[in-house]
Scaffold this motif. Structure first.
Motif, PDB file in Angstrom:
ATOM      1  N   THR A 134       2.330  -2.271   4.846  1.00  0.00           N
ATOM      2  CA  THR A 134       2.992  -0.973   4.761  1.00  0.00           C
ATOM      3  C   THR A 134       3.548  -0.769   3.362  1.00  0.00           C
ATOM      4  O   THR A 134       3.677  -1.715   2.580  1.00  0.00           O
ATOM      5  N   SER A 135       3.879   0.464   3.077  1.00  0.00           N
ATOM      6  CA  SER A 135       4.441   0.780   1.765  1.00  0.00           C
ATOM      7  C   SER A 135       5.738   0.020   1.526  1.00  0.00           C
ATOM      8  O   SER A 135       5.968  -0.528   0.446  1.00  0.00           O
ATOM      9  N   MET A 136       6.580  -0.047   2.560  1.00  0.00           N
ATOM     10  CA  MET A 136       7.855  -0.750   2.418  1.00  0.00           C
ATOM     11  C   MET A 136       7.642  -2.238   2.169  1.00  0.00           C
ATOM     12  O   MET A 136       8.296  -2.842   1.313  1.00  0.00           O
ATOM     13  N   GLN A 137       6.707  -2.839   2.913  1.00  0.00           N
ATOM     14  CA  GLN A 137       6.421  -4.259   2.728  1.00  0.00           C
ATOM     15  C   GLN A 137       5.880  -4.534   1.332  1.00  0.00           C
ATOM     16  O   GLN A 137       6.225  -5.536   0.705  1.00  0.00           O
ATOM     17  N   ALA A 138       5.030  -3.627   0.833  1.00  0.00           N
ATOM     18  CA  ALA A 138       4.431  -3.813  -0.490  1.00  0.00           C
ATOM     19  C   ALA A 138       5.478  -3.669  -1.598  1.00  0.00           C
ATOM     20  O   ALA A 138       5.524  -4.484  -2.531  1.00  0.00           O
ATOM     21  N   VAL A 139       6.310  -2.662  -1.493  1.00  0.00           N
ATOM     22  CA  VAL A 139       7.303  -2.414  -2.550  1.00  0.00           C
ATOM     23  C   VAL A 139       8.301  -3.569  -2.639  1.00  0.00           C
ATOM     24  O   VAL A 139       8.800  -3.888  -3.722  1.00  0.00           O
ATOM     25  N   VAL A 169      10.090   1.698  -8.320  1.00  0.00           N
ATOM     26  CA  VAL A 169       9.369   2.934  -8.584  1.00  0.00           C
ATOM     27  C   VAL A 169       8.040   2.643  -9.264  1.00  0.00           C
ATOM     28  O   VAL A 169       7.039   3.345  -9.041  1.00  0.00           O
ATOM     29  N   GLU A 170       7.988   1.593 -10.087  1.00  0.00           N
ATOM     30  CA  GLU A 170       6.737   1.201 -10.743  1.00  0.00           C
ATOM     31  C   GLU A 170       5.751   0.625  -9.731  1.00  0.00           C
ATOM     32  O   GLU A 170       4.535   0.837  -9.838  1.00  0.00           O
ATOM     33  N   ALA A 171       6.279  -0.111  -8.748  1.00  0.00           N
ATOM     34  CA  ALA A 171       5.414  -0.654  -7.698  1.00  0.00           C
ATOM     35  C   ALA A 171       4.801   0.471  -6.873  1.00  0.00           C
ATOM     36  O   ALA A 171       3.615   0.434  -6.527  1.00  0.00           O
ATOM     37  N   GLU A 172       5.593   1.481  -6.556  1.00  0.00           N
ATOM     38  CA  GLU A 172       5.086   2.629  -5.808  1.00  0.00           C
ATOM     39  C   GLU A 172       4.013   3.361  -6.608  1.00  0.00           C
ATOM     40  O   GLU A 172       2.987   3.781  -6.060  1.00  0.00           O
ATOM     41  N   LYS A 173       4.236   3.489  -7.917  1.00  0.00           N
ATOM     42  CA  LYS A 173       3.255   4.144  -8.784  1.00  0.00           C
ATOM     43  C   LYS A 173       1.960   3.339  -8.848  1.00  0.00           C
ATOM     44  O   LYS A 173       0.860   3.895  -8.855  1.00  0.00           O
ATOM     45  N   MET A 174       2.096   2.019  -8.879  1.00  0.00           N
ATOM     46  CA  MET A 174       0.923   1.133  -8.922  1.00  0.00           C
ATOM     47  C   MET A 174       0.098   1.278  -7.639  1.00  0.00           C
ATOM     48  O   MET A 174      -1.137   1.339  -7.675  1.00  0.00           O
ATOM     49  N   GLN A 181      -7.811   5.152  -7.670  1.00  0.00           N
ATOM     50  CA  GLN A 181      -8.965   4.548  -8.329  1.00  0.00           C
ATOM     51  C   GLN A 181      -9.940   3.903  -7.343  1.00  0.00           C
ATOM     52  O   GLN A 181     -10.925   3.295  -7.758  1.00  0.00           O
ATOM     53  N   GLY A 182      -9.652   4.024  -6.058  1.00  0.00           N
ATOM     54  CA  GLY A 182     -10.608   3.575  -5.055  1.00  0.00           C
ATOM     55  C   GLY A 182     -10.537   2.109  -4.700  1.00  0.00           C
ATOM     56  O   GLY A 182     -11.451   1.582  -4.065  1.00  0.00           O
ATOM     57  N   TRP A 183      -9.462   1.414  -5.064  1.00  0.00           N
ATOM     58  CA  TRP A 183      -9.318   0.000  -4.704  1.00  0.00           C
ATOM     59  C   TRP A 183      -8.643  -0.168  -3.347  1.00  0.00           C
ATOM     60  O   TRP A 183      -8.989  -1.051  -2.577  1.00  0.00           O
ATOM     61  N   PHE A 184      -7.667   0.676  -3.059  1.00  0.00           N
ATOM     62  CA  PHE A 184      -6.951   0.645  -1.787  1.00  0.00           C
ATOM     63  C   PHE A 184      -7.235   1.924  -1.016  1.00  0.00           C
ATOM     64  O   PHE A 184      -7.583   2.955  -1.587  1.00  0.00           O
ATOM     65  N   GLU A 185      -7.072   1.835   0.318  1.00  0.00           N
ATOM     66  CA  GLU A 185      -7.036   3.005   1.176  1.00  0.00           C
ATOM     67  C   GLU A 185      -5.669   3.040   1.857  1.00  0.00           C
ATOM     68  O   GLU A 185      -5.100   1.993   2.158  1.00  0.00           O
ATOM     69  N   LYS A 186      -5.158   4.245   2.092  1.00  0.00           N
ATOM     70  CA  LYS A 186      -3.895   4.386   2.808  1.00  0.00           C
ATOM     71  C   LYS A 186      -4.153   5.163   4.082  1.00  0.00           C
ATOM     72  O   LYS A 186      -4.667   6.286   4.056  1.00  0.00           O
ATOM     73  N   SER A 187      -3.815   4.561   5.225  1.00  0.00           N
ATOM     74  CA  SER A 187      -4.090   5.187   6.516  1.00  0.00           C
ATOM     75  C   SER A 187      -3.034   6.231   6.862  1.00  0.00           C
ATOM     76  O   SER A 187      -2.005   6.350   6.198  1.00  0.00           O
ATOM     77  N   LYS A 188      -3.285   6.968   7.937  1.00  0.00           N
ATOM     78  CA  LYS A 188      -2.333   7.978   8.384  1.00  0.00           C
ATOM     79  C   LYS A 188      -1.009   7.355   8.804  1.00  0.00           C
ATOM     80  O   LYS A 188       0.035   7.992   8.745  1.00  0.00           O
ATOM     81  N   LYS A 189      -1.067   6.087   9.241  1.00  0.00           N
ATOM     82  CA  LYS A 189       0.156   5.394   9.649  1.00  0.00           C
ATOM     83  C   LYS A 189       0.867   4.731   8.481  1.00  0.00           C
ATOM     84  O   LYS A 189       1.887   4.068   8.664  1.00  0.00           O
ATOM     85  N   GLY A 190       0.323   4.879   7.272  1.00  0.00           N
ATOM     86  CA  GLY A 190       1.007   4.367   6.089  1.00  0.00           C
ATOM     87  C   GLY A 190       0.652   2.951   5.705  1.00  0.00           C
ATOM     88  O   GLY A 190       1.359   2.333   4.907  1.00  0.00           O
ATOM     89  N   TYR A 191      -0.448   2.409   6.236  1.00  0.00           N
ATOM     90  CA  TYR A 191      -0.865   1.052   5.889  1.00  0.00           C
ATOM     91  C   TYR A 191      -1.850   1.082   4.718  1.00  0.00           C
ATOM     92  O   TYR A 191      -2.783   1.892   4.696  1.00  0.00           O
ATOM     93  N   TYR A 192      -1.623   0.188   3.760  1.00  0.00           N
ATOM     94  CA  TYR A 192      -2.564  -0.001   2.665  1.00  0.00           C
ATOM     95  C   TYR A 192      -3.537  -1.126   3.037  1.00  0.00           C
ATOM     96  O   TYR A 192      -3.124  -2.171   3.537  1.00  0.00           O
ATOM     97  N   SER A 193      -4.818  -0.900   2.772  1.00  0.00           N
ATOM     98  CA  SER A 193      -5.833  -1.931   2.998  1.00  0.00           C
ATOM     99  C   SER A 193      -6.878  -1.813   1.900  1.00  0.00           C
ATOM    100  O   SER A 193      -6.923  -0.816   1.167  1.00  0.00           O
ATOM    101  N   LEU A 194      -7.739  -2.812   1.782  1.00  0.00           N
ATOM    102  CA  LEU A 194      -8.780  -2.774   0.763  1.00  0.00           C
ATOM    103  C   LEU A 194      -9.849  -1.755   1.136  1.00  0.00           C
ATOM    104  O   LEU A 194     -10.257  -1.659   2.288  1.00  0.00           O
TER     105      LEU A 194
END
Length: 326
Positions: A134-139, A169-174, A181-194
């Motif tokens: 999730t975004s929170m876990q990543a940040v 804020v830099e982590a969120e921007k990253m 750039q097409g490396w990650f996808e973000k789902s409707k539930k807010g999960y980042y995956s490859l």
């Protein structure tokens, strides 16, 4: 002039430049693109409907011949959930993480490695193969920690520790940049995956990094189970799909592969351990605990705590009664 030079013209150059700019293409996206390029080159109208998959493959083949000396290749894979074929320009030999260092700073690459470690180690266990974050876990990973660092067989750390890390804020921007750039996808539930592109380009690195488990680092419960698993049907990496109900069984299938796979083998059992395939044991964000389940556990803990607090006075009262009897 060679035959290859005669086949390589402005249409091919424009197509390759467009693919490099967009990072990925589907057939539906390539049709209007090629139609526009051909219209401009041949000075006559070409419709999107006139472009076939064979036309696209012809341009890809010509481009691959030209770019192969530079260790580049246009590859394709199916999207894990939509089944659309994705075409992407990938580096065919060198370490893709090193390649990213030409775009991102050392601190940003260090943050990316920590996010990947979280996806494929922290949130990828026998109990829950989420392989998303999730975004929170990543940040929260914006700064490095002293523990949890590991190295690949070629000595590269998968979790950077040098420097001060990033600001939140830099982590969120990253994260946004990696999606753009097409490396990650973000789902409707807010999960980042490859993304499919990342899975194609990082395939070798992921296998080498996360399937090379040291005996000292392996859990008794997890044993030598590889963290990066392939679909039993299409042999591509699975980060979204279904799993065998037996945790010790490594069989995994994409949702889009299950129907044809079980029809061909004329059985609904796991092809490895023969257990019944439930279709409700998931890989990916569906394996993550839902909010309702989390609330249920918290409610159970509160109820358990309340029951404990009620029983203690009762026990004390009985002790007092015993003292009075004496």
């Amino acid at each position: 002039m060679s035959e290859d030079d005669e086949q390589w013209n402005d249409v091919n150059r424009a197509f390759l430049q467009a693919l490099m700019a967009s990072s990925t293409l589907t057939l539906e996206e390539a049709k209007p693109l090629l139609a526009t390029i051909l219209t401009a080159h041949e000075k006559k109208g070409t419709l999107s409907e006139d472009i076939t998959e064979a036309d696209l493959n012809s341009h890809i083949s010509a481009a691959n011949t030209r770019i192969s000396p530079f260790d580049l290749e246009i590859r394709s894979t199916f999207h894990q959930t939509t089944r659309k074929r994705i075409y992407a320009l990938v580096n065919s030999t060198s370490d893709p993480i090193i390649q990213l260092a030409t775009v991102y700073s050392a601190e940003e690459i260090s943050f990316l490695k920590r996010v990947l470690d979280a996806m494929f180690e922290t949130y990828n266990t026998l109990r829950r193969e989420i392989m998303a974050i999730t975004s929170m876990q990543a940040v929260r990973l914006h700064k490095p920690t002293d523990n949890g660092r590991r190295e690949t067989s070629n000595g590269l750390e998968t979790q950077g520790s040098a420097g001060q890390g990033l600001k939140m804020v830099e982590a969120e921007k990253m994260l946004k940049s990696l999606v753009d750039q097409g490396w990650f996808e973000k789902s409707k539930k807010g999960y980042y995956s490859l993304s499919p592109r990342a899975l194609m380009e990082l395939r070798g690195w992921l296998m080498e990094t996360y399937n090379d488990v040291d005996e000292d680092d392996s859990d008794e419960d997890e044993g030598q189970m590889p963290r990066i698993k392939q679909c039993a049907a299409c042999k591509e990496i699975v980060t979204m799909g279904q799993r065998c109900q037996r945790r010790s069984c490594p069989c995994r299938l994409h949702d889009i592969c299950t129907q044809n796979f079980f029809r061909m083998q004329r059985s609904t059992g796991c092809p490895l351990c023969k257990s019944e395939w439930t279709g409700s044991d998931f890989v990916g964000e569906r394996a993550a605990p839902t909010i309702d389940k989390q609330r249920g556990r918290r409610s159970n803990r509160r109820e358990s705590s309340a029951n404990t607090s009620r029983t203690i006075p009762d026990e004390l009262e009985s002790l007092r009664d015993g003292e009075d009897d004496d």
